[in-house]
Design an enzyme around this catalytic site. Structure first.
Site, PDB file in Angstrom:
ATOM      1  N   ASP A 190       0.801  -1.232  -0.097  1.00 45.92           N
ATOM      2  CA  ASP A 190      -0.061   0.117  -0.076  1.00 45.92           C
ATOM      3  C   ASP A 190       0.866   1.107  -0.258  1.00 45.92           C
ATOM      4  O   ASP A 190       1.556   1.443   1.206  1.00 45.92           O
ATOM      5  CB  ASP A 190      -0.807  -0.053   1.185  1.00 45.92           C
ATOM      6  CG  ASP A 190      -1.852   1.266   1.318  1.00 45.92           C
ATOM      7  OD1 ASP A 190      -1.780   2.202   0.338  1.00 45.92           O
ATOM      8  OD2 ASP A 190      -2.659   1.373   2.225  1.00 45.92           O
TER       9      ASP A 190
ATOM     10  N   LYS B 131       2.551  15.892  -9.432  1.00 47.25           N
ATOM     11  CA  LYS B 131       3.123  15.444 -10.679  1.00 47.25           C
ATOM     12  C   LYS B 131       4.276  16.461 -10.971  1.00 47.25           C
ATOM     13  O   LYS B 131       5.485  16.107 -11.942  1.00 47.25           O
ATOM     14  CB  LYS B 131       1.990  15.384 -11.731  1.00 47.25           C
ATOM     15  CG  LYS B 131       1.071  14.201 -11.673  1.00 47.25           C
ATOM     16  CD  LYS B 131       1.805  12.930 -11.478  1.00 47.25           C
ATOM     17  CE  LYS B 131       0.524  11.795 -11.642  1.00 47.25           C
ATOM     18  NZ  LYS B 131       1.296  10.688 -11.600  1.00 47.25           N
TER      19      LYS B 131
ATOM     20  N   TYR C 237      -3.017  16.746  -7.037  1.00 49.69           N
ATOM     21  CA  TYR C 237      -2.416  15.968  -8.246  1.00 49.69           C
ATOM     22  C   TYR C 237      -1.337  16.688  -8.924  1.00 49.69           C
ATOM     23  O   TYR C 237      -0.450  16.115  -9.446  1.00 49.69           O
ATOM     24  CB  TYR C 237      -3.631  15.520  -8.932  1.00 49.69           C
ATOM     25  CG  TYR C 237      -3.378  14.689 -10.317  1.00 49.69           C
ATOM     26  CD1 TYR C 237      -2.915  13.042  -9.843  1.00 49.69           C
ATOM     27  CD2 TYR C 237      -3.124  14.857 -11.493  1.00 49.69           C
ATOM     28  CE1 TYR C 237      -2.812  12.077 -10.729  1.00 49.69           C
ATOM     29  CE2 TYR C 237      -2.692  13.915 -12.462  1.00 49.69           C
ATOM     30  CZ  TYR C 237      -2.617  12.829 -12.283  1.00 49.69           C
ATOM     31  OH  TYR C 237      -2.395  11.700 -13.252  1.00 49.69           O
ATOM     32  N   VAL C 238      -1.672  17.965  -9.311  1.00 51.15           N
ATOM     33  CA  VAL C 238      -0.895  18.892 -10.156  1.00 51.15           C
ATOM     34  C   VAL C 238       0.521  18.927  -9.329  1.00 51.15           C
ATOM     35  O   VAL C 238       1.708  18.948  -9.845  1.00 51.15           O
ATOM     36  CB  VAL C 238      -1.535  20.143 -10.406  1.00 51.15           C
ATOM     37  CG1 VAL C 238      -0.388  21.260 -10.936  1.00 51.15           C
ATOM     38  CG2 VAL C 238      -2.588  20.074 -11.419  1.00 51.15           C
TER      39      VAL C 238
HETATM   40  P1  NAP Z   1      -5.467   3.278 -12.695  1.00 49.71           P
HETATM   41  O1  NAP Z   1      -6.033   2.689 -13.849  1.00 49.71           O
HETATM   42  O2  NAP Z   1      -6.186   4.134 -11.668  1.00 49.71           O
HETATM   43  O3  NAP Z   1      -4.529   2.095 -11.981  1.00 49.71           O
HETATM   44  C1  NAP Z   1      -3.698   2.782 -10.827  1.00 49.71           C
HETATM   45  C2  NAP Z   1      -2.671   1.909 -10.403  1.00 49.71           C
HETATM   46  O4  NAP Z   1      -1.983   2.643  -9.153  1.00 49.71           O
HETATM   47  C3  NAP Z   1      -3.139   0.572 -10.125  1.00 49.71           C
HETATM   48  O5  NAP Z   1      -2.568  -0.620 -10.544  1.00 49.71           O
HETATM   49  C4  NAP Z   1      -3.392   0.560  -8.346  1.00 49.71           C
HETATM   50  O6  NAP Z   1      -3.372  -0.749  -7.880  1.00 49.71           O
HETATM   51  C5  NAP Z   1      -2.146   1.251  -8.131  1.00 49.71           C
HETATM   52  N1  NAP Z   1      -2.301   2.070  -6.967  1.00 49.71           N
HETATM   53  C6  NAP Z   1      -3.281   3.152  -6.830  1.00 49.71           C
HETATM   54  N2  NAP Z   1      -3.280   3.532  -5.536  1.00 49.71           N
HETATM   55  C7  NAP Z   1      -2.207   2.614  -4.757  1.00 49.71           C
HETATM   56  C8  NAP Z   1      -1.953   2.733  -3.321  1.00 49.71           C
HETATM   57  N3  NAP Z   1      -2.215   3.397  -2.608  1.00 49.71           N
HETATM   58  N4  NAP Z   1      -0.969   1.719  -3.155  1.00 49.71           N
HETATM   59  C9  NAP Z   1      -0.276   0.805  -4.350  1.00 49.71           C
HETATM   60  N5  NAP Z   1      -0.738   0.983  -5.376  1.00 49.71           N
HETATM   61  C10 NAP Z   1      -1.905   1.868  -6.018  1.00 49.71           C
HETATM   62  O7  NAP Z   1      -4.666   4.454 -13.341  1.00 49.71           O
HETATM   63  P2  NAP Z   1      -3.940   4.728 -14.551  1.00 49.71           P
HETATM   64  O8  NAP Z   1      -4.670   5.678 -15.422  1.00 49.71           O
HETATM   65  O9  NAP Z   1      -3.346   3.641 -15.161  1.00 49.71           O
HETATM   66  O10 NAP Z   1      -2.806   5.574 -14.022  1.00 49.71           O
HETATM   67  C11 NAP Z   1      -1.206   5.366 -14.233  1.00 49.71           C
HETATM   68  C12 NAP Z   1      -0.350   6.555 -13.642  1.00 49.71           C
HETATM   69  O11 NAP Z   1      -0.288   7.202 -14.859  1.00 49.71           O
HETATM   70  C13 NAP Z   1      -0.762   7.482 -12.513  1.00 49.71           C
HETATM   71  O12 NAP Z   1       0.297   7.746 -11.802  1.00 49.71           O
HETATM   72  C14 NAP Z   1      -1.501   8.372 -13.261  1.00 49.71           C
HETATM   73  O13 NAP Z   1      -1.508   9.611 -12.664  1.00 49.71           O
HETATM   74  C15 NAP Z   1      -0.655   8.522 -14.648  1.00 49.71           C
HETATM   75  N6  NAP Z   1      -1.382   9.411 -15.688  1.00 49.71           N
HETATM   76  C16 NAP Z   1      -2.533   8.930 -15.982  1.00 49.71           C
HETATM   77  C17 NAP Z   1      -3.379   9.499 -17.025  1.00 49.71           C
HETATM   78  C18 NAP Z   1      -4.475   8.976 -17.569  1.00 49.71           C
HETATM   79  O14 NAP Z   1      -5.086   9.752 -18.436  1.00 49.71           O
HETATM   80  N7  NAP Z   1      -4.942   7.786 -17.347  1.00 49.71           N
HETATM   81  C19 NAP Z   1      -2.783  10.715 -17.619  1.00 49.71           C
HETATM   82  C20 NAP Z   1      -1.610  11.112 -16.905  1.00 49.71           C
HETATM   83  C21 NAP Z   1      -0.596  10.476 -16.026  1.00 49.71           C
HETATM   84  P3  NAP Z   1      -4.548  -1.560  -7.512  1.00 49.71           P
HETATM   85  O15 NAP Z   1      -5.598  -1.517  -8.357  1.00 49.71           O
HETATM   86  O16 NAP Z   1      -3.968  -2.760  -7.276  1.00 49.71           O
HETATM   87  O17 NAP Z   1      -5.075  -0.916  -5.841  1.00 49.71           O
END
Ligand code: NAP
Length: 250
Positions: free
Chosen positions: A65, A161, A157-158
Site C-alpha cells: 500500500d 506530478k 495531483y498537479v
Molecule cells: P489506474 O487505472 O487508476 O491504476 C492505478 C494503479 O495504481 C493501479 O494498479 C493501482 O493498484 C495502483 N495504486 C493506486 N493507489 C495505490 C496505493 N495506494 N498503493 C498501491 N498501489 C496503488 O490509473 P492509470 O490511469 O493507469 O494511471 C497510471 C499512472 O499514470 C498514474 O500515476 C497516473 O497519475 C498517470 N497518468 C494517467 C493518465 C490517464 O489519462 N489515465 C494521464 C496522466 C498521467 P490496485 O488497483 O492494485 O490498487
C-alpha cells in the site's frame, strides 16, 4: 531450468491495471523479467503475471500500500530479494482526489502527495542504492501533462506530478555519474479506469484540445517507457517526455 541470471528485472508500481499493466507487458515483450506490483487488486496482478510468463520471461507479484511511503522502500527490497536484481524502476502507481483547493481536505492532499510523490521518492532512494553498486539503472517516473500546465480542481495531483518532474531532474543530476538515468513521462488523456468516470462533456472538452483528435491508449505510453528502459536510451536523462496527442507541446 532456464538460466535467468542475465535477464534484467523491471519493477512497475501499480501494474495490476491501466497504464502500469501495459508497461509491464511491454517490458516483458522486450525481454525483461517483471515485478508486478498491486495495491488492492491481487487477483488482477496475478493475471498480469501469468500473461508476462507467456512471453517466456519471469514475473513476480508484490503487494504494497503506497499511501504509506515507507512501504515503497520495503517493496523495492522485496523485489531485489525475490527476483535477484533490479535494473529498471517505473514509478507509475498514482491516484486522484479532485476538488477545488479552498474545499480540499488535508487527508485528500496528503493521500495524493504520499502515494504519487513521497512513495516514488522512497522507491527511488532504495533502488538507487542498489543501482549504484551495479553502476547502471533506469528510473522512469510517470508524471502527467497537468504537472507542467496546471489544472483546476487538481491542486494536490498537479503538485504531486510537478514534484515528480522536479525529483526526476534532481536525481538525474545526482546519479548520472553512476550510470543511472532518470526520466519522466507525461501522459495526456489516456483511456483507463482513472479517466473512465469523467463525465462525457468533460471528456469532449479535453478531446477538442488534442490535435490528434483522440485519447491515447495505455500501450502508447508503455512503448515510450520500454524505450527509455532500453540500452538504446542510454544518453537520455533528466527529461520529461509527453505522450499526449500534441495537447501540451513544450
Ligand atoms: P489506474 O487505472 O487508476 O491504476 C492505478 C494503479 O495504481 C493501479 O494498479 C493501482 O493498484 C495502483 N495504486 C493506486 N493507489 C495505490 C496505493 N495506494 N498503493 C498501491 N498501489 C496503488 O490509473 P492509470 O490511469 O493507469 O494511471 C497510471 C499512472 O499514470 C498514474 O500515476 C497516473 O497519475 C498517470 N497518468 C494517467 C493518465 C490517464 O489519462 N489515465 C494521464 C496522466 C498521467 P490496485 O488497483 O492494485 O490498487
Amino acid at each position: 531450468m532456464t538460466d535467468t541470471s542475465q535477464r534484467k528485472v523491471a519493477l512497475v508500481t501499480g501494474s495490476s491495471r491501466g497504464l502500469g499493466r501495459a508497461m509491464a507487458l511491454s517490458l516483458a515483450q522486450a525481454g525483461f523479467d517483471v515485478a508486478v506490483h498491486y495495491g488492492r487488486n491481487a487477483d488482477e496482478a496475478a493475471k498480469v503475471a501469468d500473461e508476462i510468463r507467456s512471453h517466456g520471461v519471469d514475473a513476480g507479484v508484490f503487494g504494497a500500500d503506497l499511501t504509506t511511503p515507507a512501504n515503497a522502500g520495503t517493496l523495492v527490497e522485496d523485489v531485489i530479494k525475490g527476483m535477484g536484481r533490479l535494473d529498471v524502476l517505473v514509478n507509475n502507481a498514482g491516484i486522484t482526489r479532485d476538488g477545488l483547493a479552498i474545499r480540499m481536505k488535508d487527508e485528500d492532499w496528503d493521500a495524493v502527495l504520499q502515494t504519487n510523490l513521497s512513495s516514488a521518492f522512497v522507491a527511488c532512494r532504495a533502488a538507487i542504492k542498489h543501482m549504484m553498486r551495479a553502476r547502471s539503472g533506469r528510473i522512469i517516473n510517470i508524471a502527467s501533462v497537468v504537472g507542467l500546465s496546471g489544472n483546476p480542481g487538481q491542486a494536490n495531483y498537479v503538485a504531486s506530478k510537478a514534484g515528480l518532474i522536479g525529483l526526476t531532474k534532481a536525481l538525474a543530476k545526482e546519479y548520472g555519474g553512476r550510470g543511472i538515468t532518470v526520466n519522466a513521462v507525461a501522459p495526456g488523456f489516456i483511456q483507463s479506469d482513472m479517466t473512465a468516470d469523467l463525465p462525457e462533456d468533460v471528456q469532449a472538452a479535453y478531446r477538442k484540445d488534442i490535435p490528434l483528435g483522440r485519447f491515447g491508449q495505455p500501450e502508447e505510453v508503455a512503448a515510450l517507457v520500454t524505450f527509455l528502459a532500453s540500452d538504446a536510451a542510454g544518453y537520455i536523462t533528466g527529461q520529461t517526455i509527453g505522450v499526449d496527442g500534441g495537447s501540451h507541446p513544450h
